[in-house]
Motif scaffolding. Sequence first.
Motif, PDB file in Angstrom:
ATOM      1  N   ALA A  40       0.830  -1.196   0.000  1.00  0.00           N
ATOM      2  CA  ALA A  40       0.000   0.000   0.000  1.00  0.00           C
ATOM      3  C   ALA A  40       0.867   1.249   0.000  1.00  0.00           C
ATOM      4  CB  ALA A  40      -0.915  -0.001   1.217  1.00  0.00           C
ATOM      5  N   GLN A  41       0.376   2.255  -0.685  1.00  0.00           N
ATOM      6  CA  GLN A  41       1.028   3.564  -0.650  1.00  0.00           C
ATOM      7  C   GLN A  41       0.165   4.480   0.227  1.00  0.00           C
ATOM      8  OE1 GLN A  41       1.370   5.459  -4.463  1.00  0.00           O
ATOM      9  NE2 GLN A  41       2.126   7.388  -3.599  1.00  0.00           N
ATOM     10  N   VAL A  42       0.777   5.186   1.158  1.00  0.00           N
ATOM     11  CA  VAL A  42       0.031   6.057   2.057  1.00  0.00           C
ATOM     12  C   VAL A  42       0.354   7.504   1.730  1.00  0.00           C
ATOM     13  CG1 VAL A  42      -0.476   6.639   4.450  1.00  0.00           C
ATOM     14  CG2 VAL A  42       0.123   4.289   3.834  1.00  0.00           C
ATOM     15  N   VAL A  43      -0.721   8.281   1.564  1.00  0.00           N
ATOM     16  CA  VAL A  43      -0.570   9.695   1.225  1.00  0.00           C
ATOM     17  C   VAL A  43      -1.227  10.533   2.321  1.00  0.00           C
ATOM     18  CG1 VAL A  43      -1.187  11.498  -0.428  1.00  0.00           C
ATOM     19  CG2 VAL A  43      -0.574   9.219  -1.244  1.00  0.00           C
ATOM     20  N   GLY A  44      -0.496  11.556   2.812  1.00  0.00           N
ATOM     21  CA  GLY A  44      -1.084  12.523   3.730  1.00  0.00           C
ATOM     22  C   GLY A  44      -1.143  12.101   5.178  1.00  0.00           C
TER      23      GLY A  44
ATOM     24  N   VAL B  42      -4.336   1.331  -2.836  1.00  0.00           N
ATOM     25  CA  VAL B  42      -4.111  -0.099  -3.072  1.00  0.00           C
ATOM     26  C   VAL B  42      -4.539  -0.439  -4.494  1.00  0.00           C
ATOM     27  CG1 VAL B  42      -4.406  -0.726  -0.632  1.00  0.00           C
ATOM     28  CG2 VAL B  42      -6.407  -0.689  -2.156  1.00  0.00           C
ATOM     29  N   GLY B  43      -4.172  -1.633  -4.929  1.00  0.00           N
ATOM     30  CA  GLY B  43      -4.529  -2.059  -6.277  1.00  0.00           C
ATOM     31  C   GLY B  43      -5.985  -2.416  -6.432  1.00  0.00           C
ATOM     32  N   ASN B  44      -6.593  -2.962  -5.363  1.00  0.00           N
ATOM     33  CA  ASN B  44      -7.992  -3.391  -5.426  1.00  0.00           C
ATOM     34  C   ASN B  44      -8.620  -3.181  -4.057  1.00  0.00           C
ATOM     35  OD1 ASN B  44     -10.415  -4.966  -5.373  1.00  0.00           O
ATOM     36  ND2 ASN B  44      -9.658  -6.188  -7.097  1.00  0.00           N
TER      37      ASN B  44
END
Length: 474
Positions: A13-17, A80-82
Amino acid sequence: MKLRDVLSVVDDAQVVGLEDDVEIDDVVHDSRQDVTDALFCCVTGQHSDGHEFAAAVTAAGAKALLVEREVNVSVPQIIVGNVRKVMGPIAARVHGNPADSLTMVGVTGTNGKTTTTTLLGNVLRYAGWKTEVMGTLTGARTTPEATDLQRQLAKFKREGVQAVAMEVSSHSIAMHRVDGFLFDVAVFTNLSRDHLDFHHSMEEYFAVKAELFSPMHCRQAVVNLDSSYGRLLVDTAQVPTTGFSLEDLDDVEMTISGSTFWWRNQPVQLDLAGGFNLSNALAAATAAQKLSIGDDVIAQGLSQPIVVSGRFERVECGQPFSIIVDYAHTPDGLDQLLLAADEVVAEQRKVIVVFGCGGDRDTTKRSAMGAVAARRADVVVVTSDNSRSESTVAIMDAIQEGFDNEHSRRAAQFHRQEDRRAAIALALQLAEPGDVVLLAGKGHETTQTIGTTVVEFDDRIVAQQEWRALEAAQ
Protein backbone atom coordinates in the motif's frame (compact mmCIF):
# COMPACT_ATOMS: atom_id res chain seq x y z
CA MET A 1 -7.79 2.01 16.21
CA LYS A 2 -4.81 3.92 14.89
CA LEU A 3 -4.73 4.12 11.10
CA ARG A 4 -1.10 2.91 11.15
CA ASP A 5 -2.27 -0.31 12.85
CA VAL A 6 -4.73 -0.91 10.03
CA LEU A 7 -1.86 -0.94 7.54
CA SER A 8 -0.53 -4.17 9.06
CA VAL A 9 -3.06 -6.21 7.05
CA VAL A 10 -2.37 -4.48 3.73
CA ASP A 11 0.51 -5.41 1.44
CA ASP A 12 2.05 -3.01 -1.07
CA ALA A 13 0.00 0.00 0.00
CA GLN A 14 1.03 3.56 -0.65
CA VAL A 15 0.03 6.06 2.06
CA VAL A 16 -0.57 9.70 1.22
CA GLY A 17 -1.08 12.52 3.73
CA LEU A 18 -0.50 10.56 6.94
CA GLU A 19 1.43 13.02 9.06
CA ASP A 20 -0.21 12.73 12.48
CA ASP A 21 -1.75 9.35 13.28
CA VAL A 22 -5.54 9.22 13.10
CA GLU A 23 -8.09 7.21 15.09
CA ILE A 24 -10.49 5.07 13.05
CA ASP A 25 -13.74 3.86 14.66
CA ASP A 26 -15.39 2.17 11.68
CA VAL A 27 -14.93 1.08 8.06
CA VAL A 28 -17.66 2.15 5.62
CA HIS A 29 -18.14 1.62 1.88
CA ASP A 30 -21.55 3.28 1.39
CA SER A 31 -21.69 7.07 1.42
CA ARG A 32 -25.31 6.92 2.64
CA GLN A 33 -24.13 5.45 5.95
CA ASP A 34 -22.67 7.35 8.90
CA VAL A 35 -19.03 8.01 8.00
CA THR A 36 -18.08 9.93 11.15
CA ASP A 37 -14.53 8.97 12.24
CA ALA A 38 -14.54 6.16 9.64
CA LEU A 39 -12.17 4.88 7.01
CA PHE A 40 -14.21 5.23 3.83
CA CYS A 41 -13.61 2.63 1.11
CA CYS A 42 -13.89 4.00 -2.41
CA VAL A 43 -15.23 0.93 -4.21
CA THR A 44 -15.35 0.97 -7.99
CA GLY A 45 -18.64 -0.72 -8.88
CA GLN A 46 -20.66 -1.52 -11.96
CA HIS A 47 -22.92 1.52 -11.62
CA SER A 48 -20.94 3.97 -9.47
CA ASP A 49 -17.42 4.83 -8.38
CA GLY A 50 -16.79 5.48 -4.70
CA HIS A 51 -13.94 7.83 -5.55
CA GLU A 52 -16.57 10.32 -6.74
CA PHE A 53 -17.92 10.59 -3.19
CA ALA A 54 -14.52 11.30 -1.59
CA ALA A 55 -15.09 15.01 -1.02
CA ALA A 56 -18.61 14.49 0.33
CA VAL A 57 -17.66 11.78 2.84
CA THR A 58 -14.64 13.77 3.98
CA ALA A 59 -16.88 16.75 4.63
CA ALA A 60 -19.26 14.43 6.50
CA GLY A 61 -16.54 13.32 8.91
CA ALA A 62 -14.59 10.47 7.31
CA LYS A 63 -11.06 10.46 8.77
CA ALA A 64 -9.29 8.60 5.93
CA LEU A 65 -9.89 6.96 2.57
CA LEU A 66 -9.06 3.58 1.06
CA VAL A 67 -8.61 4.25 -2.65
CA GLU A 68 -7.25 2.84 -5.90
CA ARG A 69 -6.07 6.24 -7.10
CA GLU A 70 -5.23 9.44 -5.29
CA VAL A 71 -8.09 11.92 -4.96
CA ASN A 72 -8.08 15.62 -4.11
CA VAL A 73 -8.98 15.62 -0.41
CA SER A 74 -7.15 16.68 2.74
CA VAL A 75 -7.42 13.42 4.74
CA PRO A 76 -4.94 10.51 4.65
CA GLN A 77 -5.36 8.03 1.78
CA ILE A 78 -4.32 4.38 1.58
CA ILE A 79 -3.78 3.58 -2.08
CA VAL A 80 -4.11 -0.10 -3.07
CA GLY A 81 -4.53 -2.06 -6.28
CA ASN A 82 -7.99 -3.39 -5.43
CA VAL A 83 -10.12 -1.87 -2.67
CA ARG A 84 -12.47 -4.86 -2.50
CA LYS A 85 -9.62 -7.31 -1.85
CA VAL A 86 -8.42 -5.50 1.28
CA MET A 87 -11.71 -4.05 2.55
CA GLY A 88 -12.64 -7.23 4.44
CA PRO A 89 -9.32 -7.78 6.25
CA ILE A 90 -9.17 -4.08 7.16
CA ALA A 91 -12.75 -4.08 8.49
CA ALA A 92 -12.03 -7.23 10.51
CA ARG A 93 -8.93 -5.60 12.01
CA VAL A 94 -10.72 -2.36 12.92
CA HIS A 95 -13.54 -4.28 14.60
CA GLY A 96 -11.15 -6.47 16.58
CA ASN A 97 -11.42 -9.63 14.44
CA PRO A 98 -14.82 -10.58 15.89
CA ALA A 99 -15.06 -13.87 13.97
CA ASP A 100 -12.17 -15.18 16.06
CA SER A 101 -14.47 -15.11 19.09
CA LEU A 102 -17.42 -16.72 17.31
CA THR A 103 -18.06 -20.20 15.92
CA MET A 104 -18.61 -19.47 12.23
CA VAL A 105 -20.39 -21.78 9.77
CA GLY A 106 -20.72 -20.73 6.13
CA VAL A 107 -23.18 -22.48 3.81
CA THR A 108 -22.86 -22.17 0.05
CA GLY A 109 -24.61 -23.78 -2.93
CA THR A 110 -27.17 -22.87 -5.55
CA ASN A 111 -30.12 -24.12 -3.50
CA GLY A 112 -30.70 -24.93 0.15
CA LYS A 113 -28.59 -22.25 1.84
CA THR A 114 -31.46 -20.56 3.67
CA THR A 115 -33.04 -23.78 4.92
CA THR A 116 -29.73 -25.32 5.95
CA THR A 117 -28.66 -22.28 7.97
CA THR A 118 -32.09 -22.08 9.60
CA LEU A 119 -32.00 -25.77 10.54
CA LEU A 120 -28.45 -25.45 11.86
CA GLY A 121 -29.50 -22.43 13.89
CA ASN A 122 -32.29 -24.51 15.46
CA VAL A 123 -29.87 -27.32 16.31
CA LEU A 124 -27.28 -25.02 17.87
CA ARG A 125 -29.89 -23.17 19.92
CA TYR A 126 -31.32 -26.48 21.10
CA ALA A 127 -27.77 -27.38 22.17
CA GLY A 128 -27.73 -24.22 24.29
CA TRP A 129 -25.63 -22.00 22.05
CA LYS A 130 -26.68 -18.40 21.54
CA THR A 131 -26.85 -18.42 17.74
CA GLU A 132 -27.60 -15.96 14.96
CA VAL A 133 -28.47 -16.79 11.34
CA MET A 134 -27.52 -14.47 8.48
CA GLY A 135 -28.74 -14.69 4.89
CA THR A 136 -31.50 -14.06 2.40
CA LEU A 137 -34.15 -13.61 5.09
CA THR A 138 -32.16 -11.23 7.28
CA GLY A 139 -30.66 -8.60 4.97
CA ALA A 140 -30.72 -6.85 1.61
CA ARG A 141 -28.00 -9.20 0.32
CA THR A 142 -27.59 -12.94 0.84
CA THR A 143 -24.12 -12.15 2.21
CA PRO A 144 -23.48 -8.58 3.40
CA GLU A 145 -20.64 -6.46 2.04
CA ALA A 146 -17.42 -6.98 4.02
CA THR A 147 -17.69 -3.71 5.96
CA ASP A 148 -21.30 -4.42 7.02
CA LEU A 149 -20.51 -8.05 7.79
CA GLN A 150 -17.63 -7.26 10.13
CA ARG A 151 -19.65 -4.54 11.88
CA GLN A 152 -22.49 -7.02 12.41
CA LEU A 153 -20.16 -9.73 13.70
CA ALA A 154 -18.70 -7.23 16.17
CA LYS A 155 -22.23 -6.45 17.37
CA PHE A 156 -22.94 -10.17 17.79
CA LYS A 157 -19.76 -10.53 19.84
CA ARG A 158 -20.79 -7.67 22.15
CA GLU A 159 -24.20 -9.27 22.60
CA GLY A 160 -22.72 -12.58 23.72
CA VAL A 161 -23.53 -14.54 20.57
CA GLN A 162 -21.55 -17.79 20.41
CA ALA A 163 -22.24 -19.06 16.88
CA VAL A 164 -23.21 -17.66 13.48
CA ALA A 165 -24.67 -19.73 10.63
CA MET A 166 -24.53 -17.67 7.47
CA GLU A 167 -25.28 -18.05 3.79
CA VAL A 168 -22.33 -17.46 1.49
CA SER A 169 -23.27 -16.54 -2.06
CA SER A 170 -20.98 -17.02 -5.05
CA HIS A 171 -21.09 -13.26 -5.60
CA SER A 172 -19.79 -12.70 -2.08
CA ILE A 173 -16.84 -15.04 -2.65
CA ALA A 174 -15.95 -13.44 -6.00
CA MET A 175 -16.32 -9.94 -4.52
CA HIS A 176 -14.22 -10.72 -1.41
CA ARG A 177 -17.01 -10.12 1.12
CA VAL A 178 -15.89 -13.07 3.24
CA ASP A 179 -12.18 -12.30 3.15
CA GLY A 180 -10.31 -11.59 6.37
CA PHE A 181 -11.58 -14.41 8.62
CA LEU A 182 -11.97 -18.19 8.73
CA PHE A 183 -15.13 -20.27 8.88
CA ASP A 184 -14.87 -23.10 11.38
CA VAL A 185 -16.98 -25.17 8.97
CA ALA A 186 -17.88 -24.49 5.33
CA VAL A 187 -20.85 -26.41 3.90
CA PHE A 188 -21.57 -27.22 0.25
CA THR A 189 -25.21 -28.08 -0.58
CA ASN A 190 -25.32 -28.42 -4.40
CA LEU A 191 -24.61 -26.61 -7.65
CA SER A 192 -26.87 -26.12 -10.66
CA ARG A 193 -27.47 -23.56 -13.39
CA ASP A 194 -27.84 -20.02 -12.02
CA HIS A 195 -26.07 -16.65 -12.10
CA LEU A 196 -24.46 -17.35 -15.48
CA ASP A 197 -24.97 -13.68 -16.29
CA PHE A 198 -22.27 -13.09 -13.64
CA HIS A 199 -20.11 -16.22 -13.83
CA HIS A 200 -20.43 -16.90 -17.59
CA SER A 201 -20.03 -20.70 -17.32
CA MET A 202 -20.70 -23.55 -14.91
CA GLU A 203 -16.96 -24.17 -14.70
CA GLU A 204 -16.36 -20.61 -13.52
CA TYR A 205 -19.36 -20.79 -11.16
CA PHE A 206 -17.99 -23.96 -9.55
CA ALA A 207 -14.45 -22.57 -9.35
CA VAL A 208 -15.73 -19.57 -7.38
CA LYS A 209 -17.71 -21.79 -4.99
CA ALA A 210 -14.67 -24.04 -4.54
CA GLU A 211 -12.61 -21.07 -3.33
CA LEU A 212 -14.55 -21.17 -0.07
CA PHE A 213 -13.13 -24.63 0.64
CA SER A 214 -9.54 -23.51 0.92
CA PRO A 215 -7.35 -22.84 3.97
CA MET A 216 -7.71 -19.10 3.46
CA HIS A 217 -11.48 -19.35 4.07
CA CYS A 218 -12.25 -22.37 6.28
CA ARG A 219 -10.82 -24.93 8.69
CA GLN A 220 -12.93 -27.91 7.56
CA ALA A 221 -15.63 -28.75 5.05
CA VAL A 222 -18.97 -30.58 4.87
CA VAL A 223 -19.99 -31.62 1.35
CA ASN A 224 -23.08 -33.16 -0.27
CA LEU A 225 -21.98 -36.37 -1.99
CA ASP A 226 -25.31 -36.69 -3.82
CA SER A 227 -24.22 -33.75 -5.97
CA SER A 228 -21.79 -34.42 -8.81
CA TYR A 229 -20.15 -31.10 -8.05
CA GLY A 230 -19.96 -32.12 -4.40
CA ARG A 231 -18.06 -35.26 -5.35
CA LEU A 232 -15.73 -33.15 -7.48
CA LEU A 233 -15.23 -30.77 -4.57
CA VAL A 234 -14.29 -33.63 -2.24
CA ASP A 235 -11.51 -34.55 -4.67
CA THR A 236 -10.18 -30.99 -4.82
CA ALA A 237 -10.85 -29.52 -1.34
CA GLN A 238 -7.73 -28.38 0.47
CA VAL A 239 -9.11 -28.79 3.99
CA PRO A 240 -10.36 -31.83 6.00
CA THR A 241 -13.68 -32.79 4.41
CA THR A 242 -16.68 -34.86 5.54
CA GLY A 243 -19.32 -35.99 3.07
CA PHE A 244 -23.01 -36.70 3.59
CA SER A 245 -25.59 -38.50 1.46
CA LEU A 246 -29.26 -39.47 1.57
CA GLU A 247 -27.94 -43.01 1.99
CA ASP A 248 -27.16 -41.94 5.58
CA LEU A 249 -30.91 -42.00 6.34
CA ASP A 250 -33.14 -44.97 7.18
CA ASP A 251 -36.90 -45.53 7.19
CA VAL A 252 -37.78 -42.30 5.43
CA GLU A 253 -41.46 -41.40 5.25
CA MET A 254 -42.68 -38.17 3.62
CA THR A 255 -45.99 -36.30 3.62
CA ILE A 256 -47.08 -32.84 2.53
CA SER A 257 -46.40 -31.57 6.05
CA GLY A 258 -42.95 -33.05 6.67
CA SER A 259 -40.96 -36.24 6.97
CA THR A 260 -39.71 -38.75 9.49
CA PHE A 261 -36.48 -40.73 9.32
CA TRP A 262 -33.68 -42.29 11.34
CA TRP A 263 -30.20 -40.78 11.31
CA ARG A 264 -27.29 -42.35 13.15
CA ASN A 265 -29.75 -44.46 15.19
CA GLN A 266 -31.68 -41.34 16.17
CA PRO A 267 -35.33 -40.64 15.19
CA VAL A 268 -36.03 -37.31 13.50
CA GLN A 269 -39.39 -35.71 12.78
CA LEU A 270 -38.71 -32.90 10.31
CA ASP A 271 -41.34 -30.19 9.84
CA LEU A 272 -40.22 -29.60 6.25
CA ALA A 273 -41.47 -31.65 3.31
CA GLY A 274 -39.57 -32.71 0.20
CA GLY A 275 -36.54 -34.84 -0.55
CA PHE A 276 -34.37 -31.74 -0.97
CA ASN A 277 -35.11 -30.81 2.64
CA LEU A 278 -33.82 -34.20 3.75
CA SER A 279 -30.53 -33.18 2.14
CA ASN A 280 -30.64 -29.78 3.84
CA ALA A 281 -31.25 -31.46 7.18
CA LEU A 282 -28.27 -33.75 6.60
CA ALA A 283 -26.08 -30.76 5.77
CA ALA A 284 -27.07 -29.07 9.03
CA ALA A 285 -26.65 -32.29 11.04
CA THR A 286 -23.19 -33.02 9.63
CA ALA A 287 -22.04 -29.45 10.25
CA ALA A 288 -23.29 -29.68 13.85
CA GLN A 289 -21.34 -32.94 14.26
CA LYS A 290 -18.18 -31.13 13.18
CA LEU A 291 -18.86 -28.68 16.03
CA SER A 292 -18.96 -31.61 18.50
CA ILE A 293 -22.72 -31.52 19.08
CA GLY A 294 -24.05 -34.95 20.14
CA ASP A 295 -26.11 -37.02 17.70
CA ASP A 296 -29.11 -37.13 20.04
CA VAL A 297 -29.09 -33.36 20.48
CA ILE A 298 -28.81 -32.86 16.72
CA ALA A 299 -31.77 -35.17 16.07
CA GLN A 300 -33.89 -33.39 18.65
CA GLY A 301 -32.84 -30.00 17.29
CA LEU A 302 -33.88 -31.01 13.77
CA SER A 303 -37.24 -32.14 15.16
CA GLN A 304 -38.10 -28.71 16.60
CA PRO A 305 -41.02 -26.82 15.00
CA ILE A 306 -39.80 -24.78 12.04
CA VAL A 307 -41.12 -22.69 9.18
CA VAL A 308 -38.60 -21.36 6.69
CA SER A 309 -40.19 -18.35 5.06
CA GLY A 310 -41.04 -19.06 1.43
CA ARG A 311 -39.36 -22.48 1.38
CA PHE A 312 -41.96 -25.20 0.75
CA GLU A 313 -44.21 -23.07 2.95
CA ARG A 314 -47.79 -24.24 3.22
CA VAL A 315 -50.65 -21.76 2.85
CA GLU A 316 -53.75 -22.74 4.78
CA CYS A 317 -57.03 -20.95 4.14
CA GLY A 318 -59.53 -23.81 4.31
CA GLN A 319 -58.99 -25.01 0.73
CA PRO A 320 -59.43 -28.75 -0.08
CA PHE A 321 -56.02 -28.96 -1.78
CA SER A 322 -52.48 -27.97 -0.88
CA ILE A 323 -50.95 -24.59 -1.67
CA ILE A 324 -47.16 -24.42 -1.40
CA VAL A 325 -45.05 -21.28 -1.81
CA ASP A 326 -41.38 -21.83 -2.65
CA TYR A 327 -38.42 -19.73 -3.74
CA ALA A 328 -37.41 -22.23 -6.47
CA HIS A 329 -36.10 -20.01 -9.28
CA THR A 330 -33.58 -22.23 -11.09
CA PRO A 331 -34.13 -25.30 -13.30
CA ASP A 332 -32.82 -27.65 -10.61
CA GLY A 333 -34.73 -25.86 -7.86
CA LEU A 334 -37.97 -26.14 -9.82
CA ASP A 335 -37.22 -29.78 -10.66
CA GLN A 336 -36.66 -30.62 -6.98
CA LEU A 337 -39.81 -28.76 -5.97
CA LEU A 338 -41.94 -30.62 -8.52
CA LEU A 339 -40.40 -33.95 -7.50
CA ALA A 340 -41.24 -33.19 -3.87
CA ALA A 341 -44.84 -32.43 -4.82
CA ASP A 342 -45.03 -35.62 -6.86
CA GLU A 343 -43.90 -37.61 -3.82
CA VAL A 344 -46.78 -36.39 -1.66
CA VAL A 345 -49.67 -35.62 -4.03
CA ALA A 346 -52.69 -37.91 -3.71
CA GLU A 347 -53.01 -40.68 -6.29
CA GLN A 348 -54.66 -39.56 -9.52
CA ARG A 349 -54.43 -35.92 -8.44
CA LYS A 350 -52.69 -33.04 -10.22
CA VAL A 351 -49.55 -31.02 -9.59
CA ILE A 352 -50.18 -27.43 -10.72
CA VAL A 353 -47.29 -24.99 -10.89
CA VAL A 354 -47.25 -21.20 -11.30
CA PHE A 355 -43.90 -19.57 -12.09
CA GLY A 356 -42.01 -16.99 -14.13
CA CYS A 357 -38.38 -15.87 -14.41
CA GLY A 358 -36.69 -12.70 -13.27
CA GLY A 359 -35.62 -10.08 -15.76
CA ASP A 360 -32.08 -8.70 -16.07
CA ARG A 361 -30.72 -12.02 -14.80
CA ASP A 362 -29.43 -15.28 -16.30
CA THR A 363 -31.47 -15.70 -19.51
CA THR A 364 -30.23 -19.24 -20.24
CA LYS A 365 -32.30 -20.84 -17.50
CA ARG A 366 -35.70 -19.74 -18.83
CA SER A 367 -36.26 -22.38 -21.49
CA ALA A 368 -34.70 -24.98 -19.17
CA MET A 369 -37.31 -24.17 -16.53
CA GLY A 370 -40.04 -24.49 -19.13
CA ALA A 371 -38.73 -27.94 -20.05
CA VAL A 372 -38.64 -28.99 -16.38
CA ALA A 373 -42.27 -27.89 -15.94
CA ALA A 374 -43.29 -29.87 -19.03
CA ARG A 375 -41.70 -33.03 -17.62
CA ARG A 376 -42.88 -32.78 -14.05
CA ALA A 377 -46.19 -30.89 -13.79
CA ASP A 378 -49.74 -31.69 -14.84
CA VAL A 379 -50.73 -28.03 -15.24
CA VAL A 380 -48.33 -25.17 -15.92
CA VAL A 381 -49.27 -21.51 -15.54
CA VAL A 382 -46.46 -19.25 -16.76
CA THR A 383 -46.55 -15.68 -15.50
CA SER A 384 -44.43 -12.75 -14.36
CA ASP A 385 -41.77 -12.82 -11.67
CA ASN A 386 -39.68 -9.66 -11.18
CA SER A 387 -39.45 -8.66 -14.84
CA ARG A 388 -37.50 -5.49 -14.03
CA SER A 389 -36.47 -3.76 -17.29
CA GLU A 390 -37.32 -6.71 -19.55
CA SER A 391 -40.56 -7.53 -21.30
CA THR A 392 -42.64 -10.02 -19.31
CA VAL A 393 -44.06 -11.37 -22.56
CA ALA A 394 -40.56 -12.02 -23.95
CA ILE A 395 -39.57 -13.85 -20.78
CA MET A 396 -42.73 -15.96 -20.99
CA ASP A 397 -41.97 -16.71 -24.65
CA ALA A 398 -38.55 -18.10 -23.66
CA ILE A 399 -40.12 -20.30 -20.97
CA GLN A 400 -42.75 -21.56 -23.40
CA GLU A 401 -40.08 -22.42 -25.97
CA GLY A 402 -38.55 -24.82 -23.45
CA PHE A 403 -41.97 -26.25 -22.65
CA ASP A 404 -42.84 -26.78 -26.32
CA ASN A 405 -39.51 -28.48 -27.05
CA GLU A 406 -39.94 -31.00 -24.23
CA HIS A 407 -42.01 -34.14 -24.74
CA SER A 408 -44.07 -34.20 -21.58
CA ARG A 409 -44.69 -37.58 -20.03
CA ARG A 410 -47.87 -36.09 -18.53
CA ALA A 411 -48.99 -34.05 -21.55
CA ALA A 412 -49.20 -31.07 -19.24
CA GLN A 413 -51.72 -28.32 -19.78
CA PHE A 414 -50.07 -24.99 -20.51
CA HIS A 415 -51.47 -21.57 -19.66
CA ARG A 416 -50.08 -18.06 -19.97
CA GLN A 417 -51.19 -15.23 -17.72
CA GLU A 418 -48.97 -12.13 -17.60
CA ASP A 419 -50.52 -10.79 -14.38
CA ARG A 420 -49.21 -12.88 -11.46
CA ARG A 421 -52.30 -12.35 -9.30
CA ALA A 422 -54.54 -13.53 -12.12
CA ALA A 423 -52.22 -16.51 -12.68
CA ILE A 424 -52.52 -17.55 -9.04
CA ALA A 425 -56.30 -17.16 -9.23
CA LEU A 426 -56.36 -19.35 -12.37
CA ALA A 427 -54.34 -22.08 -10.66
CA LEU A 428 -56.73 -22.10 -7.70
CA GLN A 429 -59.72 -22.29 -10.06
CA LEU A 430 -58.17 -25.32 -11.78
CA ALA A 431 -57.33 -27.11 -8.52
CA GLU A 432 -59.48 -29.96 -7.24
CA PRO A 433 -59.48 -31.75 -3.87
CA GLY A 434 -56.19 -33.55 -3.29
CA ASP A 435 -54.22 -31.52 -5.85
CA VAL A 436 -51.02 -29.62 -5.04
CA VAL A 437 -50.65 -26.01 -6.22
CA LEU A 438 -47.06 -24.73 -6.29
CA LEU A 439 -46.38 -20.99 -6.42
CA ALA A 440 -42.70 -20.88 -7.34
CA GLY A 441 -39.99 -18.30 -7.75
CA LYS A 442 -40.69 -15.51 -5.29
CA GLY A 443 -40.92 -17.39 -2.00
CA HIS A 444 -40.42 -14.99 0.93
CA GLU A 445 -40.45 -11.86 -1.24
CA THR A 446 -43.11 -9.27 -0.41
CA THR A 447 -42.79 -7.05 -3.49
CA GLN A 448 -42.79 -7.41 -7.26
CA THR A 449 -40.77 -5.26 -9.66
CA ILE A 450 -42.14 -4.61 -13.15
CA GLY A 451 -40.16 -1.99 -15.05
CA THR A 452 -39.26 0.63 -12.48
CA THR A 453 -42.45 0.07 -10.47
CA VAL A 454 -42.25 -1.85 -7.20
CA VAL A 455 -45.56 -2.98 -5.74
CA GLU A 456 -46.47 -4.99 -2.66
CA PHE A 457 -46.89 -8.63 -3.66
CA ASP A 458 -46.64 -11.69 -1.41
CA ASP A 459 -47.61 -15.02 -2.99
CA ARG A 460 -48.86 -16.28 0.38
CA ILE A 461 -51.17 -13.33 0.97
CA VAL A 462 -52.36 -13.20 -2.64
CA ALA A 463 -53.21 -16.93 -2.58
CA GLN A 464 -55.33 -16.43 0.53
CA GLN A 465 -57.09 -13.41 -0.97
CA GLU A 466 -57.82 -15.14 -4.26
CA TRP A 467 -59.11 -18.30 -2.56
CA ARG A 468 -61.50 -16.22 -0.41
CA ALA A 469 -62.69 -14.39 -3.55
CA LEU A 470 -63.33 -17.75 -5.24
CA GLU A 471 -65.26 -18.99 -2.21
CA ALA A 472 -67.34 -15.82 -2.09
CA ALA A 473 -68.19 -16.14 -5.80
CA GLN A 474 -69.45 -19.72 -5.47
